[in-house]
Write a protein that holds these residues in place. Structure first.
Motif, PDB file in Angstrom:
ATOM      1  N   ASN A  28     -81.885   6.475  20.509  1.00 57.77           N
ATOM      2  CA  ASN A  28     -82.413   7.808  20.739  1.00 57.77           C
ATOM      3  C   ASN A  28     -82.121   8.666  19.515  1.00 57.77           C
ATOM      4  N   ASN A  29     -83.167   9.180  18.889  1.00 56.48           N
ATOM      5  CA  ASN A  29     -83.020  10.092  17.749  1.00 56.48           C
ATOM      6  C   ASN A  29     -83.465  11.509  18.111  1.00 56.48           C
ATOM      7  N   SER A  30     -83.515  11.790  19.392  1.00 54.87           N
ATOM      8  CA  SER A  30     -83.965  13.104  19.861  1.00 54.87           C
ATOM      9  C   SER A  30     -82.964  14.185  19.486  1.00 54.87           C
ATOM     10  N   GLN A  31     -83.477  15.396  19.380  1.00 56.15           N
ATOM     11  CA  GLN A  31     -82.619  16.543  19.090  1.00 56.15           C
ATOM     12  C   GLN A  31     -82.588  17.476  20.300  1.00 56.15           C
ATOM     13  N   TYR A  32     -81.438  18.042  20.559  1.00 54.08           N
ATOM     14  CA  TYR A  32     -81.210  19.092  21.562  1.00 54.08           C
ATOM     15  C   TYR A  32     -81.379  18.618  23.004  1.00 54.08           C
ATOM     16  N   ALA A  33     -81.424  17.316  23.246  1.00 60.35           N
ATOM     17  CA  ALA A  33     -81.622  16.810  24.604  1.00 60.35           C
ATOM     18  C   ALA A  33     -80.289  16.624  25.320  1.00 60.35           C
ATOM     19  N   THR A  34     -80.319  16.791  26.627  1.00 67.70           N
ATOM     20  CA  THR A  34     -79.143  16.533  27.457  1.00 67.70           C
ATOM     21  C   THR A  34     -79.414  15.451  28.499  1.00 67.70           C
ATOM     22  N   SER A  35     -80.678  15.051  28.656  1.00 69.45           N
ATOM     23  CA  SER A  35     -81.016  13.940  29.545  1.00 69.45           C
ATOM     24  C   SER A  35     -82.236  13.211  28.994  1.00 69.45           C
ATOM     25  N   TRP A  36     -82.364  11.944  29.388  1.00 72.03           N
ATOM     26  CA  TRP A  36     -83.391  11.063  28.825  1.00 72.03           C
ATOM     27  C   TRP A  36     -83.999  10.224  29.936  1.00 72.03           C
ATOM     28  N   LEU A  37     -85.299   9.974  29.827  1.00 72.46           N
ATOM     29  CA  LEU A  37     -85.977   9.052  30.728  1.00 72.46           C
ATOM     30  C   LEU A  37     -86.862   8.146  29.888  1.00 72.46           C
ATOM     31  N   TRP A  38     -86.501   6.874  29.855  1.00 68.99           N
ATOM     32  CA  TRP A  38     -87.228   5.855  29.108  1.00 68.99           C
ATOM     33  C   TRP A  38     -88.171   5.124  30.043  1.00 68.99           C
ATOM     34  N   ASN A  39     -89.362   4.818  29.563  1.00 75.09           N
ATOM     35  CA  ASN A  39     -90.292   3.930  30.251  1.00 75.09           C
ATOM     36  C   ASN A  39     -90.572   2.793  29.288  1.00 75.09           C
ATOM     37  N   PHE A  40     -90.235   1.568  29.685  1.00 75.30           N
ATOM     38  CA  PHE A  40     -90.318   0.421  28.776  1.00 75.30           C
ATOM     39  C   PHE A  40     -91.670  -0.275  28.784  1.00 75.30           C
ATOM     40  N   SER A  64     -92.156   4.863  26.123  1.00 77.87           N
ATOM     41  CA  SER A  64     -92.105   6.325  26.042  1.00 77.87           C
ATOM     42  C   SER A  64     -90.692   6.822  26.340  1.00 77.87           C
ATOM     43  N   LEU A  65     -90.389   7.970  25.777  1.00 77.62           N
ATOM     44  CA  LEU A  65     -89.113   8.649  26.017  1.00 77.62           C
ATOM     45  C   LEU A  65     -89.404  10.108  26.321  1.00 77.62           C
ATOM     46  N   THR A  66     -88.929  10.545  27.481  1.00 80.05           N
ATOM     47  CA  THR A  66     -88.967  11.962  27.844  1.00 80.05           C
ATOM     48  C   THR A  66     -87.547  12.482  27.751  1.00 80.05           C
ATOM     49  N   CYS A  67     -87.326  13.468  26.909  1.00 80.13           N
ATOM     50  CA  CYS A  67     -85.998  14.065  26.813  1.00 80.13           C
ATOM     51  C   CYS A  67     -86.078  15.515  27.295  1.00 80.13           C
ATOM     52  N   SER A  68     -84.975  15.953  27.876  1.00 82.84           N
ATOM     53  CA  SER A  68     -84.962  17.269  28.517  1.00 82.84           C
ATOM     54  C   SER A  68     -83.665  18.011  28.237  1.00 82.84           C
ATOM     55  N   ASN A  69     -83.733  19.329  28.380  1.00 81.70           N
ATOM     56  CA  ASN A  69     -82.564  20.199  28.467  1.00 81.70           C
ATOM     57  C   ASN A  69     -82.956  21.397  29.323  1.00 81.70           C
ATOM     58  N   GLU A  70     -82.106  22.396  29.391  1.00 79.52           N
ATOM     59  CA  GLU A  70     -82.379  23.553  30.260  1.00 79.52           C
ATOM     60  C   GLU A  70     -83.598  24.360  29.819  1.00 79.52           C
TER      61      GLU A  70
END
Length: 109
Positions: A28-40, A64-70
């Motif tokens: 994961n090279n995402s920035q500012y994320a606090t949670s992740w949801l991968w679909n393989f 796909s990768l969905t990353c989230s924060n507040e």
């Protein structure tokens, strides 16, 4: 009050193609994320930050990768990112061993 920026999704894999089966380490090279949801791309998913995934069936897999924060979320989709090819098979019955071992002149090695 300081708000976090909206996340920016990004990832890479240690390998993206193989014959037979493959274990892929996703980073994961995402920035500012606090949670992740991968679909393989094979009907399975993960919420780990840096998951490993085992692919065993030949095919092309979109990851796909969905990353989230507040503040919200972001999605990155990599089409046909993982390519898994059929493991090649060799049938000795189909080979012309007489030609291979004795050559075209009929002499032995």
């Amino acid at each position: 009050v300081t708000l976090s920026p909206t996340p920016i999704a990004d990832f890479e894999a240690n390998q993206t193609s193989a014959c037979g089966s493959i274990i892929v380490q996703f980073t994961n090279n995402s920035q500012y994320a606090t949670s992740w949801l991968w679909n393989f791309g094979d009907g399975t998913s993960s919420t780990e930050q840096n998951p490993q995934h085992f692919y065993s069936e030949a095919g092309e897999y979109t990851v796909s990768l969905t990353c989230s924060n507040e503040q919200g979320n972001d999605v990155i989709v990599k089409e046909n990112y993982i390519l898994l090819f059929e493991k090649p098979s060799l049938s000795f019955e189909e080979a012309n061993f007489e030609h291979m071992f004795f050559g075209t002149y009929g002499t032995r090695c």
